[in-house]
Write a protein that holds these residues in place. Sequence first.
Motif, PDB file in Angstrom:
ATOM      1  N   LEU A 122      10.475  66.437  41.762  1.00  0.00           N
ATOM      2  CA  LEU A 122      11.853  66.831  41.497  1.00  0.00           C
ATOM      3  C   LEU A 122      12.709  65.572  41.422  1.00  0.00           C
ATOM      4  O   LEU A 122      12.772  64.799  42.369  1.00  0.00           O
ATOM      5  CB  LEU A 122      12.387  67.747  42.595  1.00  0.00           C
ATOM      6  N   VAL A 123      13.355  65.371  40.279  1.00  0.00           N
ATOM      7  CA  VAL A 123      14.245  64.227  40.100  1.00  0.00           C
ATOM      8  C   VAL A 123      15.666  64.765  40.054  1.00  0.00           C
ATOM      9  O   VAL A 123      15.973  65.679  39.300  1.00  0.00           O
ATOM     10  CB  VAL A 123      13.927  63.464  38.787  1.00  0.00           C
ATOM     11  N   ILE A 124      16.539  64.198  40.889  1.00  0.00           N
ATOM     12  CA  ILE A 124      17.933  64.633  40.969  1.00  0.00           C
ATOM     13  C   ILE A 124      18.828  63.472  40.557  1.00  0.00           C
ATOM     14  O   ILE A 124      18.722  62.380  41.105  1.00  0.00           O
ATOM     15  CB  ILE A 124      18.294  65.076  42.398  1.00  0.00           C
ATOM     16  N   LEU A 125      19.715  63.711  39.612  1.00  0.00           N
ATOM     17  CA  LEU A 125      20.688  62.708  39.201  1.00  0.00           C
ATOM     18  C   LEU A 125      21.936  62.890  40.055  1.00  0.00           C
ATOM     19  O   LEU A 125      22.607  63.921  39.992  1.00  0.00           O
ATOM     20  CB  LEU A 125      21.025  62.863  37.714  1.00  0.00           C
ATOM     21  N   ASP A 126      22.246  61.882  40.870  1.00  0.00           N
ATOM     22  CA  ASP A 126      23.383  61.941  41.789  1.00  0.00           C
ATOM     23  C   ASP A 126      24.244  60.688  41.606  1.00  0.00           C
ATOM     24  O   ASP A 126      24.253  59.799  42.450  1.00  0.00           O
ATOM     25  CB  ASP A 126      22.875  62.044  43.230  1.00  0.00           C
ATOM     26  N   PRO A 127      24.982  60.600  40.485  1.00  0.00           N
ATOM     27  CA  PRO A 127      25.722  59.376  40.171  1.00  0.00           C
ATOM     28  C   PRO A 127      26.859  59.055  41.142  1.00  0.00           C
ATOM     29  O   PRO A 127      27.220  57.896  41.298  1.00  0.00           O
ATOM     30  CB  PRO A 127      26.267  59.629  38.762  1.00  0.00           C
ATOM     31  N   ASP A 128      27.405  60.051  41.807  1.00  0.00           N
ATOM     32  CA  ASP A 128      28.536  59.810  42.704  1.00  0.00           C
ATOM     33  C   ASP A 128      28.155  59.830  44.177  1.00  0.00           C
ATOM     34  O   ASP A 128      29.025  59.785  45.045  1.00  0.00           O
ATOM     35  CB  ASP A 128      29.634  60.846  42.445  1.00  0.00           C
ATOM     36  N   GLY A 129      26.864  59.925  44.476  1.00  0.00           N
ATOM     37  CA  GLY A 129      26.417  59.920  45.864  1.00  0.00           C
ATOM     38  C   GLY A 129      26.841  61.145  46.646  1.00  0.00           C
ATOM     39  O   GLY A 129      27.195  61.056  47.821  1.00  0.00           O
ATOM     40  N   ASP A 130      26.780  62.313  46.024  1.00  0.00           N
ATOM     41  CA  ASP A 130      27.204  63.553  46.676  1.00  0.00           C
ATOM     42  C   ASP A 130      26.161  64.141  47.624  1.00  0.00           C
ATOM     43  O   ASP A 130      26.505  64.935  48.492  1.00  0.00           O
ATOM     44  CB  ASP A 130      27.560  64.609  45.622  1.00  0.00           C
ATOM     45  N   LEU A 131      24.910  63.775  47.448  1.00  0.00           N
ATOM     46  CA  LEU A 131      23.854  64.329  48.307  1.00  0.00           C
ATOM     47  C   LEU A 131      23.939  63.745  49.712  1.00  0.00           C
ATOM     48  O   LEU A 131      24.361  62.606  49.897  1.00  0.00           O
ATOM     49  CB  LEU A 131      22.484  64.016  47.721  1.00  0.00           C
ATOM     50  N   PRO A 132      23.515  64.505  50.715  1.00  0.00           N
ATOM     51  CA  PRO A 132      23.479  63.964  52.077  1.00  0.00           C
ATOM     52  C   PRO A 132      22.494  62.795  52.151  1.00  0.00           C
ATOM     53  O   PRO A 132      21.536  62.729  51.379  1.00  0.00           O
ATOM     54  CB  PRO A 132      22.984  65.130  52.931  1.00  0.00           C
ATOM     55  N   PRO A 133      22.702  61.869  53.087  1.00  0.00           N
ATOM     56  CA  PRO A 133      21.827  60.697  53.212  1.00  0.00           C
ATOM     57  C   PRO A 133      20.343  61.032  53.351  1.00  0.00           C
ATOM     58  O   PRO A 133      19.492  60.254  52.920  1.00  0.00           O
ATOM     59  CB  PRO A 133      22.339  59.988  54.464  1.00  0.00           C
ATOM     60  N   THR A 134      20.017  62.185  53.912  1.00  0.00           N
ATOM     61  CA  THR A 134      18.597  62.533  54.073  1.00  0.00           C
ATOM     62  C   THR A 134      17.874  62.638  52.737  1.00  0.00           C
ATOM     63  O   THR A 134      16.679  62.399  52.662  1.00  0.00           O
ATOM     64  CB  THR A 134      18.437  63.860  54.838  1.00  0.00           C
ATOM     65  N   PHE A 135      18.591  62.981  51.661  1.00  0.00           N
ATOM     66  CA  PHE A 135      17.960  63.080  50.346  1.00  0.00           C
ATOM     67  C   PHE A 135      17.632  61.717  49.760  1.00  0.00           C
ATOM     68  O   PHE A 135      16.739  61.595  48.941  1.00  0.00           O
ATOM     69  CB  PHE A 135      18.849  63.845  49.364  1.00  0.00           C
ATOM     70  N   THR A 136      18.386  60.711  50.131  1.00  0.00           N
ATOM     71  CA  THR A 136      18.159  59.384  49.566  1.00  0.00           C
ATOM     72  C   THR A 136      17.218  58.550  50.421  1.00  0.00           C
ATOM     73  O   THR A 136      16.873  57.438  50.062  1.00  0.00           O
ATOM     74  CB  THR A 136      19.494  58.638  49.370  1.00  0.00           C
ATOM     75  N   ASP A 137      16.784  59.089  51.526  1.00  0.00           N
ATOM     76  CA  ASP A 137      15.827  58.403  52.387  1.00  0.00           C
ATOM     77  C   ASP A 137      14.493  58.297  51.661  1.00  0.00           C
ATOM     78  O   ASP A 137      14.054  59.244  51.015  1.00  0.00           O
ATOM     79  CB  ASP A 137      15.660  59.201  53.689  1.00  0.00           C
ATOM     80  N   SER A 138      13.845  57.153  51.751  1.00  0.00           N
ATOM     81  CA  SER A 138      12.599  56.930  51.006  1.00  0.00           C
ATOM     82  C   SER A 138      11.486  57.899  51.403  1.00  0.00           C
ATOM     83  O   SER A 138      10.569  58.150  50.624  1.00  0.00           O
ATOM     84  CB  SER A 138      12.128  55.489  51.182  1.00  0.00           C
ATOM     85  N   SER A 139      11.567  58.489  52.588  1.00  0.00           N
ATOM     86  CA  SER A 139      10.526  59.427  53.009  1.00  0.00           C
ATOM     87  C   SER A 139      10.528  60.700  52.172  1.00  0.00           C
ATOM     88  O   SER A 139       9.531  61.414  52.113  1.00  0.00           O
ATOM     89  CB  SER A 139      10.685  59.784  54.488  1.00  0.00           C
ATOM     90  N   MET A 140      11.631  61.002  51.488  1.00  0.00           N
ATOM     91  CA  MET A 140      11.695  62.200  50.652  1.00  0.00           C
ATOM     92  C   MET A 140      10.725  62.124  49.482  1.00  0.00           C
ATOM     93  O   MET A 140      10.272  63.150  48.975  1.00  0.00           O
ATOM     94  CB  MET A 140      13.117  62.425  50.132  1.00  0.00           C
ATOM     95  N   ALA A 141      10.388  60.914  49.050  1.00  0.00           N
ATOM     96  CA  ALA A 141       9.444  60.762  47.940  1.00  0.00           C
ATOM     97  C   ALA A 141       8.097  61.389  48.283  1.00  0.00           C
ATOM     98  O   ALA A 141       7.415  61.914  47.408  1.00  0.00           O
ATOM     99  CB  ALA A 141       9.283  59.295  47.580  1.00  0.00           C
ATOM    100  N   SER A 142       7.733  61.371  49.560  1.00  0.00           N
ATOM    101  CA  SER A 142       6.457  61.978  49.942  1.00  0.00           C
ATOM    102  C   SER A 142       6.488  63.498  49.778  1.00  0.00           C
ATOM    103  O   SER A 142       5.453  64.139  49.726  1.00  0.00           O
ATOM    104  CB  SER A 142       6.090  61.603  51.378  1.00  0.00           C
ATOM    105  N   PHE A 143       7.680  64.069  49.683  1.00  0.00           N
ATOM    106  CA  PHE A 143       7.832  65.503  49.438  1.00  0.00           C
ATOM    107  C   PHE A 143       8.058  65.799  47.965  1.00  0.00           C
ATOM    108  O   PHE A 143       8.306  66.939  47.583  1.00  0.00           O
ATOM    109  CB  PHE A 143       8.994  66.067  50.254  1.00  0.00           C
ATOM    110  N   GLY A 144       8.038  64.773  47.136  1.00  0.00           N
ATOM    111  CA  GLY A 144       8.206  64.973  45.704  1.00  0.00           C
ATOM    112  C   GLY A 144       9.651  64.962  45.244  1.00  0.00           C
ATOM    113  O   GLY A 144       9.952  65.413  44.156  1.00  0.00           O
ATOM    114  N   VAL A 145      10.574  64.449  46.068  1.00  0.00           N
ATOM    115  CA  VAL A 145      11.987  64.392  45.704  1.00  0.00           C
ATOM    116  C   VAL A 145      12.379  62.951  45.427  1.00  0.00           C
ATOM    117  O   VAL A 145      12.182  62.075  46.252  1.00  0.00           O
ATOM    118  CB  VAL A 145      12.886  64.965  46.823  1.00  0.00           C
ATOM    119  N   VAL A 146      12.930  62.716  44.235  1.00  0.00           N
ATOM    120  CA  VAL A 146      13.382  61.385  43.849  1.00  0.00           C
ATOM    121  C   VAL A 146      14.830  61.508  43.390  1.00  0.00           C
ATOM    122  O   VAL A 146      15.143  62.336  42.535  1.00  0.00           O
ATOM    123  CB  VAL A 146      12.513  60.802  42.712  1.00  0.00           C
ATOM    124  N   VAL A 147      15.710  60.697  43.972  1.00  0.00           N
ATOM    125  CA  VAL A 147      17.129  60.724  43.613  1.00  0.00           C
ATOM    126  C   VAL A 147      17.435  59.493  42.766  1.00  0.00           C
ATOM    127  O   VAL A 147      17.054  58.384  43.116  1.00  0.00           O
ATOM    128  CB  VAL A 147      18.021  60.752  44.871  1.00  0.00           C
TER     129      VAL A 147
END
Length: 97
Positions: A65-90
């Motif tokens: 899952l790739v999420i485009l977040d140009p204004d940094g609206d997502l909570p910090p937990t989404f941008t943590d590098s550990s999320m990549a192991s769950f298939g989430v890339v911001v």
Amino acid sequence: DNVPNNGDTIRSHLLSAAKSEDESIRHFIENYTVCLNTMVDRITSARPGSDGMIPRGEPLPVKALVILDPDGDLPPTFTDSSMASFGVVVRATKREL
């Protein structure tokens, strides 16, 4: 397949639906909601004998899952590098997609 600019499309539909409602609803959508563009990067094959109707299970991919977040609206937990192991890339820019 992926719907290009799907967050923009959803926002447009929300605003369109809000036209017939109280102006405060449209104001709220315009000023307090975010509809991020996303892309699912996952190709699956079909199970044998299913005529393409049943996908074959696969292990969690590195990028699902790739999420485009140009204004940094997502909570910090989404941008943590550990999320990549769950298939989430911001991503912060469309160029990164």
